[in-house]
Scaffold this active site. Structure first.
Site, PDB file in Angstrom:
ATOM      1  NE  ARG A   1     -29.525  -6.378  15.924  1.00  0.00           N
ATOM      2  CZ  ARG A   1     -28.343  -6.291  16.542  1.00  0.00           C
ATOM      3  NH1 ARG A   1     -27.419  -5.483  16.064  1.00  0.00           N
ATOM      4  NH2 ARG A   1     -28.103  -7.016  17.595  1.00  0.00           N
TER       5      ARG A   1
ATOM      6  NE  ARG B   1     -22.882  -7.353  19.812  1.00  0.00           N
ATOM      7  CZ  ARG B   1     -24.136  -7.782  19.834  1.00  0.00           C
ATOM      8  NH1 ARG B   1     -24.559  -8.533  20.830  1.00  0.00           N
ATOM      9  NH2 ARG B   1     -24.977  -7.457  18.877  1.00  0.00           N
TER      10      ARG B   1
ATOM     11  NE  ARG C   1     -34.835 -11.694  17.123  1.00  0.00           N
ATOM     12  CZ  ARG C   1     -33.684 -11.919  17.740  1.00  0.00           C
ATOM     13  NH1 ARG C   1     -33.453 -13.068  18.318  1.00  0.00           N
ATOM     14  NH2 ARG C   1     -32.769 -10.980  17.774  1.00  0.00           N
TER      15      ARG C   1
ATOM     16  CE  LYS D   1     -31.714 -11.091  23.446  1.00  0.00           C
ATOM     17  NZ  LYS D   1     -31.362  -9.712  23.074  1.00  0.00           N
TER      18      LYS D   1
ATOM     19  NE  ARG E   1     -24.103  -9.791  16.334  1.00  0.00           N
ATOM     20  CZ  ARG E   1     -25.083 -10.127  17.172  1.00  0.00           C
ATOM     21  NH1 ARG E   1     -24.790 -10.740  18.309  1.00  0.00           N
ATOM     22  NH2 ARG E   1     -26.334  -9.842  16.893  1.00  0.00           N
TER      23      ARG E   1
HETATM   24  P1  AP5 Z   1     -24.857  -9.068  24.465  1.00  0.00           P
HETATM   25  O1  AP5 Z   1     -24.834  -9.960  25.654  1.00  0.00           O
HETATM   26  O2  AP5 Z   1     -24.146  -9.486  23.252  1.00  0.00           O
HETATM   27  O3  AP5 Z   1     -26.385  -8.658  24.154  1.00  0.00           O
HETATM   28  P2  AP5 Z   1     -27.584  -9.500  23.539  1.00  0.00           P
HETATM   29  O4  AP5 Z   1     -28.816  -9.140  24.279  1.00  0.00           O
HETATM   30  O5  AP5 Z   1     -27.224 -10.944  23.456  1.00  0.00           O
HETATM   31  O6  AP5 Z   1     -27.617  -8.810  22.115  1.00  0.00           O
HETATM   32  P3  AP5 Z   1     -27.741  -9.390  20.652  1.00  0.00           P
HETATM   33  O7  AP5 Z   1     -27.468  -8.211  19.749  1.00  0.00           O
HETATM   34  O8  AP5 Z   1     -26.897 -10.599  20.437  1.00  0.00           O
HETATM   35  O9  AP5 Z   1     -29.231  -9.768  20.588  1.00  0.00           O
HETATM   36  P4  AP5 Z   1     -30.070  -9.810  19.381  1.00  0.00           P
HETATM   37  O10 AP5 Z   1     -31.324 -10.355  19.948  1.00  0.00           O
HETATM   38  O11 AP5 Z   1     -30.213  -8.566  18.593  1.00  0.00           O
HETATM   39  O12 AP5 Z   1     -29.232 -10.730  18.378  1.00  0.00           O
HETATM   40  P5  AP5 Z   1     -29.296 -12.282  18.036  1.00  0.00           P
HETATM   41  O13 AP5 Z   1     -27.904 -12.753  17.968  1.00  0.00           O
HETATM   42  O14 AP5 Z   1     -30.281 -13.006  18.876  1.00  0.00           O
HETATM   43  O15 AP5 Z   1     -24.333  -7.620  24.937  1.00  0.00           O
HETATM   44  C1  AP5 Z   1     -24.205  -6.551  24.037  1.00  0.00           C
HETATM   45  C2  AP5 Z   1     -22.939  -5.740  24.380  1.00  0.00           C
HETATM   46  O16 AP5 Z   1     -23.112  -5.117  25.648  1.00  0.00           O
HETATM   47  C3  AP5 Z   1     -21.664  -6.577  24.495  1.00  0.00           C
HETATM   48  O17 AP5 Z   1     -20.592  -5.819  24.018  1.00  0.00           O
HETATM   49  C4  AP5 Z   1     -21.506  -6.838  26.015  1.00  0.00           C
HETATM   50  O18 AP5 Z   1     -20.146  -6.982  26.386  1.00  0.00           O
HETATM   51  C5  AP5 Z   1     -22.123  -5.568  26.576  1.00  0.00           C
HETATM   52  N1  AP5 Z   1     -22.841  -5.776  27.837  1.00  0.00           N
HETATM   53  C6  AP5 Z   1     -23.635  -6.827  28.168  1.00  0.00           C
HETATM   54  N2  AP5 Z   1     -24.176  -6.634  29.379  1.00  0.00           N
HETATM   55  C7  AP5 Z   1     -23.717  -5.441  29.810  1.00  0.00           C
HETATM   56  C8  AP5 Z   1     -23.912  -4.678  31.001  1.00  0.00           C
HETATM   57  N3  AP5 Z   1     -24.704  -5.135  31.978  1.00  0.00           N
HETATM   58  N4  AP5 Z   1     -23.282  -3.482  31.122  1.00  0.00           N
HETATM   59  C9  AP5 Z   1     -22.485  -3.011  30.117  1.00  0.00           C
HETATM   60  N5  AP5 Z   1     -22.253  -3.696  28.979  1.00  0.00           N
HETATM   61  C10 AP5 Z   1     -22.863  -4.888  28.825  1.00  0.00           C
HETATM   62  O19 AP5 Z   1     -29.933 -12.234  16.549  1.00  0.00           O
HETATM   63  C11 AP5 Z   1     -29.239 -11.672  15.468  1.00  0.00           C
HETATM   64  C12 AP5 Z   1     -30.108 -11.769  14.224  1.00  0.00           C
HETATM   65  O20 AP5 Z   1     -30.373 -13.160  13.913  1.00  0.00           O
HETATM   66  C13 AP5 Z   1     -31.501 -11.132  14.310  1.00  0.00           C
HETATM   67  O21 AP5 Z   1     -31.474  -9.741  14.054  1.00  0.00           O
HETATM   68  C14 AP5 Z   1     -32.257 -11.920  13.231  1.00  0.00           C
HETATM   69  O22 AP5 Z   1     -31.914 -11.472  11.954  1.00  0.00           O
HETATM   70  C15 AP5 Z   1     -31.696 -13.327  13.422  1.00  0.00           C
HETATM   71  N6  AP5 Z   1     -32.471 -14.132  14.381  1.00  0.00           N
HETATM   72  C16 AP5 Z   1     -32.032 -14.606  15.585  1.00  0.00           C
HETATM   73  N7  AP5 Z   1     -32.998 -15.286  16.206  1.00  0.00           N
HETATM   74  C17 AP5 Z   1     -34.089 -15.241  15.379  1.00  0.00           C
HETATM   75  C18 AP5 Z   1     -35.419 -15.726  15.494  1.00  0.00           C
HETATM   76  N8  AP5 Z   1     -35.826 -16.401  16.571  1.00  0.00           N
HETATM   77  N9  AP5 Z   1     -36.262 -15.488  14.478  1.00  0.00           N
HETATM   78  C19 AP5 Z   1     -35.873 -14.813  13.361  1.00  0.00           C
HETATM   79  N10 AP5 Z   1     -34.628 -14.296  13.213  1.00  0.00           N
HETATM   80  C20 AP5 Z   1     -33.744 -14.517  14.223  1.00  0.00           C
END
Ligand code: AP5
Length: 216
Positions: free
Chosen positions: A171, A127, A88, A13, A160
């Site tokens: 997660r 990552r 979420r 994402k 991270r």
């Molecule tokens: P990446 O693009 O970083 O993936 P992502 O989907 O953004 O993954 P996240 O882990 O950031 O999502 P998340 O929802 O768990 O975390 P968030 O930061 O929102 O890609 C991942 C890896 O794959 C990278 O190395 C990239 O290079 C690689 N890649 C990408 N596309 C690829 C492809 N097509 N092929 C191969 N490789 C690829 O949230 C973190 C924490 O914050 C949560 O756990 C929670 O504690 C809190 N939080 C955030 N939002 C909320 C909310 N709304 N409510 C409550 N808590 C929240």
């Protein structure tokens, strides 16, 4: 355009949101990024959120809602935005609706990135992120630059804290319990666009453009 990106952790994402938001000239609003920045600065919100983020649990609703509410009212978000990581769960989705209505806006699409669990684990464990510019890399699929090449930018590559094995497992559980029901919710409201997130990054980008009708 106003978009929500939905999908399991590691679905890509953030990677796709950065590219699309740049192209559309709209802010990429990642609640995860906002929380990590607050944690890094040890603000009161960051101190409260840290244990939840590290353990892969959802940060309490009131904290996240306030962050989104404030961010959507900033000037750069007047003509469009891309929300990544919010809503979420159904409680957050129900809160988003009156919030954007109050701003006189509407949501155009919710993009759901479909990726299998084993691929998600592979992506998250490889990552790496740059502390200076927040750019995301992957040890195998998009390796970080040689430290010498980034010397002028003072890149500092790190893993991270929530990309540990235990946190990734949690997660995924939290995703399937809390976030997955949003797929049905947005399908029913006619806003859902599903994109296969399992191919290489450029391929997913093309599929996303195609799905949104934004071909080069
Ligand atoms: P990446 O693009 O970083 O993936 P992502 O989907 O953004 O993954 P996240 O882990 O950031 O999502 P998340 O929802 O768990 O975390 P968030 O930061 O929102 O890609 C991942 C890896 O794959 C990278 O190395 C990239 O290079 C690689 N890649 C990408 N596309 C690829 C492809 N097509 N092929 C191969 N490789 C690829 O949230 C973190 C924490 O914050 C949560 O756990 C929670 O504690 C809190 N939080 C955030 N939002 C909320 C909310 N709304 N409510 C409550 N808590 C929240």
């Amino acid at each position: 355009m106003r978009l929500v990106f939905l999908g399991p952790p590691g679905a890509g994402k953030g990677t796709q949101a950065t590219r699309l938001a740049n192209e559309l000239g709209i802010p990429h609003i990642s609640t995860g990024e906002i929380l990590r920045a607050a944690i890094a600065r040890s603000t009161p919100t960051g101190i409260e959120a840290k244990a939840y983020v590290d353990g892969g649990e959802l940060v309490p609703f009131a904290i996240v809602l306030r962050l989104v509410e404030d961010r959507l009212q900033e000037d750069d978000a007047r003509d469009g935005w891309l929300l990544d990581g919010f809503p979420r769960n159904l409680e957050q989705a129900h809160a988003l609706e009156p919030l954007i209505e109050k701003l006189g806006q509407n949501l155009d699409h919710v993009v759901f990135f479909e990726v299998a669990d084993d691929e998600v684990v592979r992506r998250l464990s490889g990552r790496r992120v740059c502390k200076t510019c927040s750019e995301t890399f992957h040890l195998e699929f998009s390796p970080p630059p040689d430290p010498q090449d980034c010397a002028p930018r003072q890149c500092e590559i790190f893993q991270r804290s929530d990309d540990s094995e235990d946190s990734i497992r949690n997660r995924l559980e939290v995703y399937s319990r809390e976030t997955d029901p949003l797929v049905g919710h947005y399908q029913e409201s006619g806003l859902l666009v599903t994109v296969s997130g399992s191919g290489p990054i450029d391929e997913v980008e093309s599929a996303l453009r195609e799905a949104l009708g934004h071909r080069r």
